[in-house]
Design a protein around this motif. Structure first.
Motif, PDB file in Angstrom:
ATOM      1  N   ARG A 260      72.136   6.004  56.952  1.00  0.00           N
ATOM      2  CA  ARG A 260      71.767   5.405  55.661  1.00  0.00           C
ATOM      3  C   ARG A 260      71.085   4.055  55.864  1.00  0.00           C
ATOM      4  O   ARG A 260      70.137   3.714  55.155  1.00  0.00           O
ATOM      5  CB  ARG A 260      73.001   5.265  54.772  1.00  0.00           C
ATOM      6  CG  ARG A 260      72.673   4.826  53.351  1.00  0.00           C
ATOM      7  CD  ARG A 260      73.823   5.073  52.409  1.00  0.00           C
ATOM      8  NE  ARG A 260      75.033   4.365  52.789  1.00  0.00           N
ATOM      9  CZ  ARG A 260      76.131   4.944  53.233  1.00  0.00           C
ATOM     10  NH1 ARG A 260      76.183   6.256  53.387  1.00  0.00           N
ATOM     11  NH2 ARG A 260      77.196   4.230  53.550  1.00  0.00           N
TER      12      ARG A 260
ATOM     13  N   SER B  81      66.661  11.811  60.099  1.00  0.00           N
ATOM     14  CA  SER B  81      66.833  13.067  59.366  1.00  0.00           C
ATOM     15  C   SER B  81      68.184  13.687  59.713  1.00  0.00           C
ATOM     16  O   SER B  81      68.838  13.293  60.696  1.00  0.00           O
ATOM     17  CB  SER B  81      65.723  14.037  59.759  1.00  0.00           C
ATOM     18  OG  SER B  81      65.873  14.432  61.119  1.00  0.00           O
TER      19      SER B  81
ATOM     20  N   ARG C  97      67.525   4.678  56.678  1.00  0.00           N
ATOM     21  CA  ARG C  97      66.775   5.201  55.533  1.00  0.00           C
ATOM     22  C   ARG C  97      66.468   4.125  54.500  1.00  0.00           C
ATOM     23  O   ARG C  97      65.507   4.255  53.730  1.00  0.00           O
ATOM     24  CB  ARG C  97      67.561   6.348  54.894  1.00  0.00           C
ATOM     25  CG  ARG C  97      67.703   7.562  55.801  1.00  0.00           C
ATOM     26  CD  ARG C  97      68.761   8.532  55.305  1.00  0.00           C
ATOM     27  NE  ARG C  97      68.961   9.627  56.260  1.00  0.00           N
ATOM     28  CZ  ARG C  97      69.954  10.519  56.166  1.00  0.00           C
ATOM     29  NH1 ARG C  97      70.824  10.435  55.162  1.00  0.00           N
ATOM     30  NH2 ARG C  97      70.066  11.486  57.066  1.00  0.00           N
TER      31      ARG C  97
ATOM     32  N   ALA D 194      60.492   5.851  57.189  1.00  0.00           N
ATOM     33  CA  ALA D 194      61.487   6.897  56.993  1.00  0.00           C
ATOM     34  C   ALA D 194      62.630   6.658  57.966  1.00  0.00           C
ATOM     35  O   ALA D 194      62.450   6.050  59.027  1.00  0.00           O
ATOM     36  CB  ALA D 194      60.877   8.282  57.199  1.00  0.00           C
ATOM     37  N   GLY D 195      63.805   7.147  57.592  1.00  0.00           N
ATOM     38  CA  GLY D 195      64.973   6.989  58.448  1.00  0.00           C
ATOM     39  C   GLY D 195      65.296   8.265  59.204  1.00  0.00           C
ATOM     40  O   GLY D 195      64.487   9.191  59.287  1.00  0.00           O
TER      41      GLY D 195
END
Length: 317
Positions: free
Chosen positions: A241, A254, A244, A251-252
């Motif tokens: 988190r 996946s 992200r 983008a963080g």
């Protein structure tokens, strides 16, 4: 969050003697790079693939060859160039006049350890030819799907992007690499030892095989059995988190990256003789797992600085 050893076996198994002997042998070849050696072995045990990004001449090929020799695995090396075609890598069907049929001639990808040397010198088409092999561990050609050997381990080396004639790997292919490591220059002591002994090339060719594919399969099963307690999973999710929501990142991590993080953390714990994953195992492999997966918004920001900040700001259970 709380974290208790009571969730796992009270008696850690210890690093298997045959694996410890393998690590010792690799340390004798790749001097002064114990962390990188263990990351490479953890990647192998976790059934992943390894990307080594560094300038030429620092031991990338030596590491790949020594790893294959030590683990008793079939080794092939492919020099990626701008004129390398997918068929040169995967194989091709050849007409056999005697039998009036096409006969498949396997390419070098059909090996247990494949060294994709200077992978970013090849065209995107050839780079992409590895995608199915790395993800599905199979090759589709001429309407036929052929399984690759088990184990199948890709070690790719990559020159820095500033080098002439390089094509950056697409994000989809970068994500297929479990870890990225950088060897860097040896320290003064290791460099002096190299100068005194004349390098390690001949020694790698003479390395005995201390393990084999069945041993690797057994160890991979034992890695899968390493326990990850619920608070440890909480920690993984909080770290995800944080990536992200970080303002410097496009983008963080996946969900697939989180599964990869857990897998290689189990392997890292196993290498250190533990039956359960601890937060320090997550921290040890976090940067090598994240470095190639976190796209930056600002080119002036270093991804390593972002990773360091995420680890520093996330409470440890």
């Amino acid at each position: 969050m709380s974290f208790s050893l009571s969730a796992a076996s009270a008696r850690p198994p210890g690093t298997p003697p045959d694996l410890q002997a393998a690590l010792t042998q690799l340390d004798g070849v790749i001097l002064g790079k114990g962390t990188q050696v263990r990351l490479a072995v953890a990647c192998l045990l976790a059934r992943g693939h390894l990307l080594i990004e560094d300038q030429p001449g620092v031991g990338k090929t030596t590491l790949a060859h020594a790893l294959a020799r030590t683990f008793g695995l079939d080794f092939r090396r492919v020099q990626f160039t701008s004129d390398l075609l997918p068929a040169d890598l995967l194989g091709v069907s050849i007409w056999d006049a005697a039998s009036s049929t096409f006969r498949f001639q396997p390419g070098p990808v059909f090996s247990e350890v494949l060294l994709a040397d200077e992978i970013n010198r090849a065209t995107p088409r050839t780079q992409g030819a590895l995608l199915e092999a790395m993800e599905e561990r199979q090759v589709s050609e001429g309407g036929t799907t052929r399984l690759l050997p088990d184990p199948f381990f890709v070690i790719a080396t990559q020159n820095p992007a500033a080098f002439v004639g390089t094509s950056p790997l697409p994000e989809a292919q970068l994500d297929r690499f479990l870890l990225t490591v950088t060897l860097g220059y040896p320290d003064v002591r290791a460099e002096r030892q190299l100068l005194e002994t004349g390098g390690r090339g001949q020694r790698v060719r003479d390395l005995p095989a201390l393990l084999g594919a069945p041993d690797l399969t057994r160890m991979a099963r034992e890695v899968d059995a390493v326990h990850a307690a619920p608070p440890l999973l909480d920690y993984v999710q909080v770290l995800a988190r944080a990536t992200r929501e970080h303002p410097a990142l496009e983008a963080g991590l996946s969900p697939r990256a989180l599964l990869a993080l857990l897998s290689v953390s189990r392997a890292w714990a196993y290498l250190h003789g533990r039956a359960m994953v601890l937060p320090e195992d997550i921290q040890a492999v976090f940067a090598p797992l994240c470095a190639h997966r976190l796209p930056l918004r600002d080119a002036g920001v270093r991804v390593q600085d972002v990773i360091d900040r995420v680890l520093a700001d996330t409470p440890i259970p």
